[in-house]
Design an enzyme around this catalytic site. Structure first.
Site, PDB file in Angstrom:
ATOM      1  N   LYS A  60      44.617  19.385 -23.165  1.00  0.00           N
ATOM      2  CA  LYS A  60      43.993  18.059 -23.028  1.00  0.00           C
ATOM      3  C   LYS A  60      44.927  16.958 -23.514  1.00  0.00           C
ATOM      4  O   LYS A  60      45.110  15.947 -22.848  1.00  0.00           O
ATOM      5  CB  LYS A  60      42.689  17.983 -23.840  1.00  0.00           C
ATOM      6  N   ARG A  67      32.296  16.426 -28.158  1.00  0.00           N
ATOM      7  CA  ARG A  67      32.456  17.860 -28.394  1.00  0.00           C
ATOM      8  C   ARG A  67      31.128  18.547 -28.657  1.00  0.00           C
ATOM      9  O   ARG A  67      31.095  19.765 -28.826  1.00  0.00           O
ATOM     10  CB  ARG A  67      33.320  18.039 -29.643  1.00  0.00           C
ATOM     11  N   ARG A 107      52.256  26.697 -30.828  1.00  0.00           N
ATOM     12  CA  ARG A 107      52.277  25.231 -30.789  1.00  0.00           C
ATOM     13  C   ARG A 107      52.797  24.638 -32.096  1.00  0.00           C
ATOM     14  O   ARG A 107      52.520  25.135 -33.171  1.00  0.00           O
ATOM     15  CB  ARG A 107      50.838  24.782 -30.552  1.00  0.00           C
ATOM     16  N   ARG A 138      50.459  22.866 -37.125  1.00  0.00           N
ATOM     17  CA  ARG A 138      49.242  22.301 -37.698  1.00  0.00           C
ATOM     18  C   ARG A 138      48.503  23.384 -38.479  1.00  0.00           C
ATOM     19  O   ARG A 138      48.454  24.522 -38.058  1.00  0.00           O
ATOM     20  CB  ARG A 138      48.333  21.784 -36.572  1.00  0.00           C
ATOM     21  N   ARG A 150      37.938  27.808 -34.538  1.00  0.00           N
ATOM     22  CA  ARG A 150      37.892  26.750 -33.518  1.00  0.00           C
ATOM     23  C   ARG A 150      37.412  27.304 -32.166  1.00  0.00           C
ATOM     24  O   ARG A 150      36.641  26.652 -31.468  1.00  0.00           O
ATOM     25  CB  ARG A 150      39.268  26.110 -33.362  1.00  0.00           C
TER      26      ARG A 150
HETATM   27  P1  AMP Z   1      41.866  18.328 -31.873  1.00  0.00           P
HETATM   28  O1  AMP Z   1      43.215  17.758 -32.131  1.00  0.00           O
HETATM   29  O2  AMP Z   1      41.134  17.635 -30.762  1.00  0.00           O
HETATM   30  O3  AMP Z   1      41.897  19.832 -31.701  1.00  0.00           O
HETATM   31  O4  AMP Z   1      40.988  18.030 -33.186  1.00  0.00           O
HETATM   32  C1  AMP Z   1      41.382  18.522 -34.436  1.00  0.00           C
HETATM   33  C2  AMP Z   1      40.197  18.592 -35.365  1.00  0.00           C
HETATM   34  O5  AMP Z   1      39.630  17.276 -35.546  1.00  0.00           O
HETATM   35  C3  AMP Z   1      39.038  19.433 -34.881  1.00  0.00           C
HETATM   36  O6  AMP Z   1      39.216  20.829 -35.123  1.00  0.00           O
HETATM   37  C4  AMP Z   1      37.897  18.849 -35.700  1.00  0.00           C
HETATM   38  O7  AMP Z   1      37.960  19.254 -37.046  1.00  0.00           O
HETATM   39  C5  AMP Z   1      38.216  17.353 -35.669  1.00  0.00           C
HETATM   40  N1  AMP Z   1      37.629  16.692 -34.487  1.00  0.00           N
HETATM   41  C6  AMP Z   1      38.292  16.051 -33.484  1.00  0.00           C
HETATM   42  N2  AMP Z   1      37.448  15.557 -32.582  1.00  0.00           N
HETATM   43  C7  AMP Z   1      36.200  15.905 -33.004  1.00  0.00           C
HETATM   44  C8  AMP Z   1      34.897  15.704 -32.485  1.00  0.00           C
HETATM   45  N3  AMP Z   1      34.688  15.023 -31.341  1.00  0.00           N
HETATM   46  N4  AMP Z   1      33.846  16.199 -33.190  1.00  0.00           N
HETATM   47  C9  AMP Z   1      34.021  16.871 -34.347  1.00  0.00           C
HETATM   48  N5  AMP Z   1      35.238  17.115 -34.888  1.00  0.00           N
HETATM   49  C10 AMP Z   1      36.321  16.630 -34.234  1.00  0.00           C
END
Ligand code: AMP
Length: 226
Positions: free
Chosen positions: A13, A88, A129, A163, A174
């Site tokens: 994404k 989400r 990654r 990360r 996740r």
């Molecule tokens: P991502 O980079 O999109 O994988 O987001 C990293 C982390 O940020 C996720 O594993 C969540 O802990 C938090 N996060 C990001 N977007 C959301 C969301 N829309 N709702 C809840 N947690 C989020």
């Protein structure tokens, strides 16, 4: 143009949102990036969400909805935006529609792209990654190395790191949460006739040209429930 990119962690994404933002000249709103910036700046919000994020759990709907509402009210979102990582959960998806109702824009012309990738491929991608600690740019040991080893192509920074949430334990959590929380969100947009499925296992370039052709020829959009 309003786009929502949905897909599991590791589905690509962020990479595709980045390319689309340049192509369409609209901002990419990555909730993960916004939160990581808060964490690295050590703000109140950052302190609140740091351990939740590192362990791979989701931040509360209340925090996320407020965050995205504030961001969408900013001027640069007036001509459109790309959402990466939001909504989400179902409460987030419902809140998003209400937020749009109160902006000079609507849900009507919002396109929801679902990047579909199998679970074993997701694990493979996430474990290879790494990203730039300074600007958040993403790389991969096998598919997307920076031109110069150890140096970020985007900002020239030398802090390329894995990360915390791409480590094995957090990845498991996740992906579990993805199944539990995000599949209903896919169903939500499917039921509204808005979900466009993209095969997410091609090369980055092939996927990006498929998305580009979908956007350029909106009449040819193949909705998943058509
Ligand atoms: P991502 O980079 O999109 O994988 O987001 C990293 C982390 O940020 C996720 O594993 C969540 O802990 C938090 N996060 C990001 N977007 C959301 C969301 N829309 N709702 C809840 N947690 C989020």
């Amino acid at each position: 143009m309003k786009l929502i990119l949905l897909g599991a962690p590791g589905a690509g994404k962020g990479t595709q949102a980045e390319k689309l933002a340049v192509k369409l000249d609209i901002p990419k709103l990555s909730t993960g990036d916004i939160l990581r910036t808060e964490v690295s700046r050590g703000t109140e919000l950052g302190k609140k969400v740091k351990s939740i994020m590192e362990a791979g759990y989701l931040v509360s709907d209340e925090i996320m909805i407020k965050l995205i509402q504030n961001r969408l009210e900013q001027d640069d979102c007036k001509k459109g935006f790309i959402l990466d990582g939001f909504p989400r959960t179902i409460p987030q998806a419902e809140a998003f529609e209400k937020i749009l109702d109160n902006l000079p824009t609507s849900m009507g012309d919002t396109h929801v792209l679902f990047l579909d990738v199998r679970q074993d491929e997701l694990i493979n991608r996430l474990s290879g990654r790494f990203s730039c600690k300074d600007c958040g740019a993403n790389y991969h040991r096998l598919y997307n190395m920076p031109t110069q080893q150890g140096v970020c192509d985007k900002c020239g920074g030398k802090n390329l790191i894995q990360r915390e949430d791409d480590k094995e334990e957090a990845v498991k959590i996740r992906l579990e949460l993805y199944k539990e929380k995000i599949l209903p969100v896919l169903q939500y947009y499917y039921d509204k006739g808005k979900l466009i499925r993209i095969h997410g296992e091609d090369t980055i370039e092939a996927i990006s040209s498929e998305i580009a052709s979908i956007i350029d020829n909106k009449k040819d959009i193949k909705f998943a429930n058509a």
